[in-house]
Design an enzyme around this catalytic site. Structure first.
Site, PDB file in Angstrom:
ATOM      1  N   GLU A  13       0.814  -1.218   0.000  1.00 25.13           N
ATOM      2  CA  GLU A  13       0.000   0.000   0.000  1.00 25.13           C
ATOM      3  C   GLU A  13       0.851   1.273   0.000  1.00 25.13           C
ATOM      4  O   GLU A  13       0.362   2.330  -0.380  1.00 25.13           O
ATOM      5  CB  GLU A  13      -0.966  -0.029   1.196  1.00 25.13           C
ATOM      6  CG  GLU A  13      -2.036  -1.110   1.024  1.00 25.13           C
ATOM      7  CD  GLU A  13      -2.932  -1.319   2.241  1.00 25.13           C
ATOM      8  OE1 GLU A  13      -4.104  -1.680   2.052  1.00 25.13           O
ATOM      9  OE2 GLU A  13      -2.458  -1.140   3.389  1.00 25.13           O
ATOM     10  N   GLY A  79     -12.503  -4.312   1.207  1.00 27.02           N
ATOM     11  CA  GLY A  79     -13.500  -5.206   0.641  1.00 27.02           C
ATOM     12  C   GLY A  79     -14.781  -4.403   0.404  1.00 27.02           C
ATOM     13  O   GLY A  79     -15.237  -3.676   1.285  1.00 27.02           O
ATOM     14  N   MET A 173      -9.424  -3.235   7.795  1.00 27.03           N
ATOM     15  CA  MET A 173      -8.923  -3.663   9.096  1.00 27.03           C
ATOM     16  C   MET A 173      -8.168  -2.580   9.887  1.00 27.03           C
ATOM     17  O   MET A 173      -7.593  -2.894  10.925  1.00 27.03           O
ATOM     18  CB  MET A 173      -8.043  -4.923   8.917  1.00 27.03           C
ATOM     19  CG  MET A 173      -8.815  -6.058   8.254  1.00 27.03           C
ATOM     20  SD  MET A 173      -7.846  -7.561   7.967  1.00 27.03           S
ATOM     21  CE  MET A 173      -7.616  -8.168   9.624  1.00 27.03           C
ATOM     22  N   GLU A 174      -8.182  -1.332   9.411  1.00 28.98           N
ATOM     23  CA  GLU A 174      -7.414  -0.283  10.109  1.00 28.98           C
ATOM     24  C   GLU A 174      -8.067   1.099  10.185  1.00 28.98           C
ATOM     25  O   GLU A 174      -7.709   1.897  11.062  1.00 28.98           O
ATOM     26  CB  GLU A 174      -6.032  -0.079   9.448  1.00 28.98           C
ATOM     27  CG  GLU A 174      -5.129  -1.292   9.420  1.00 28.98           C
ATOM     28  CD  GLU A 174      -5.429  -2.233   8.251  1.00 28.98           C
ATOM     29  OE1 GLU A 174      -6.102  -1.804   7.290  1.00 28.98           O
ATOM     30  OE2 GLU A 174      -4.991  -3.397   8.308  1.00 28.98           O
ATOM     31  N   ASP A 197     -11.571  -6.578  -3.391  1.00 31.74           N
ATOM     32  CA  ASP A 197     -12.403  -7.797  -3.373  1.00 31.74           C
ATOM     33  C   ASP A 197     -13.774  -7.389  -2.845  1.00 31.74           C
ATOM     34  O   ASP A 197     -13.952  -6.246  -2.429  1.00 31.74           O
ATOM     35  CB  ASP A 197     -11.777  -8.859  -2.446  1.00 31.74           C
ATOM     36  CG  ASP A 197     -11.630  -8.339  -1.027  1.00 31.74           C
ATOM     37  OD1 ASP A 197     -10.567  -7.790  -0.719  1.00 31.74           O
ATOM     38  OD2 ASP A 197     -12.591  -8.432  -0.237  1.00 31.74           O
TER      39      ASP A 197
HETATM   40  N1  ADE Z   1      -9.201  -5.438   3.075  1.00 34.18           N
HETATM   41  C1  ADE Z   1      -9.411  -5.722   1.776  1.00 34.18           C
HETATM   42  N2  ADE Z   1     -10.321  -6.697   1.641  1.00 34.18           N
HETATM   43  C2  ADE Z   1     -10.695  -7.046   2.889  1.00 34.18           C
HETATM   44  C3  ADE Z   1     -11.599  -8.006   3.417  1.00 34.18           C
HETATM   45  N3  ADE Z   1     -12.313  -8.796   2.618  1.00 34.18           N
HETATM   46  N4  ADE Z   1     -11.721  -8.089   4.767  1.00 34.18           N
HETATM   47  C4  ADE Z   1     -11.000  -7.283   5.573  1.00 34.18           C
HETATM   48  N5  ADE Z   1     -10.137  -6.370   5.127  1.00 34.18           N
HETATM   49  C5  ADE Z   1      -9.978  -6.237   3.796  1.00 34.18           C
END
Ligand code: ADE
Length: 230
Positions: A13, A79, A173-174, A197
């Protein structure tokens, strides 16, 4: 703005950012590496925290309290939940929440602990700058809700729970932990993510396939924002 923090969670990143800047100085602190650079009159500190809320809290706090950064931009991948967000699309967080914060056993709503709020806001002016950059460059950018948790979501049921509970457009996640740090320390922050995703059963495969290209989409957009800010 005198000193700008630009952070990601993973090496991929921040690599496009490190490639953009010249004359980088490396500083090691608290088991991490911080990269100092300059763009015109603007001092910049770049780092990746490692994945998750704990490491990102440590890095955001360090960039502000140790390195003296007075504005923070986060760049990375997420995501997608909102079906309008396809892989490669960008989202800027208007507000964020911790989807895995759960003391519902005591009658509190998901995402809430006493003394905090379910959602934390980001800086409106920085978000407006991002939306202007998008418009000027004809880039699609969604302004939406991001949910953060210490889990990689690759499951339709969990994804549905996060949408039903928080109306989140994307998850990662952050972002929320970084935004909480910035809010507490009164530092304007922007959380930008490109979709890697869609947090469903294909998420692991898609993430591996699109991490690099989506991370670059986000980093390239951050560079455009920096030029507008400086
Ligand atoms: N970052 C990118 N895709 C993610 C996902 N599916 N779950 C958690 N963090 C992500």
């Amino acid at each position: 703005m005198k000193k700008l923090a630009i952070m990601g969670a993973m090496e991929e990143e921040i690599t496009p950012l490190l490639e953009y800047f010249t004359n980088i100085t490396k500083i090691e602190f608290a088991k991490n590496v911080y990269y100092e650079a300059r763009l015109g009159n603007l001092d910049v500190v770049i780092a990746y925290s490692k994945i998750g809320k704990v490491f990102s809290t440590l890095t955001a706090t360090t960039m502000i309290e140790k390195f003296g950064c007075d504005t923070l931009l986060f760049s990375g991948v997420a995501g997608g939940i909102n079906p309008k967000l396809q892989i490669g699309d960008l989202i800027v967080a208007s507000k964020l929440t911790q989807h895995d914060l759960d003391i519902t056993a005591f009658g509190h709503p998901y995402g809430f602990v006493p003394g905090g709020d379910i959602f934390v806001n980001t800086d409106e002016k920085l978000r407006e700058v991002a939306l202007e950059v998008a418009q000027e460059n004809d880039i699609k950018l969604i302004d939406g809700i991001i949910a953060t948790g210490d889990q990689f979501v690759a499951d339709q049921k969990r994804k549905d729970f996060i949408y039903d509970t928080f109306k989140a457009d994307a998850l990662e996640m952050e972002g929320s932990s970084v935004a909480v740090v910035c809010d507490a320390l009164d530092i304007p922050c922007l959380i930008l993510r490109a979709i890697s995703d869609t947090a469903d059963m294909d998420a692991g495969f898609d993430f591996d396939k699109f991490l690099e290209t989506s991370a670059k989409e986000s980093a390239d957009f951050i560079i455009k924002i920096i030029h507008k800010l400086k």
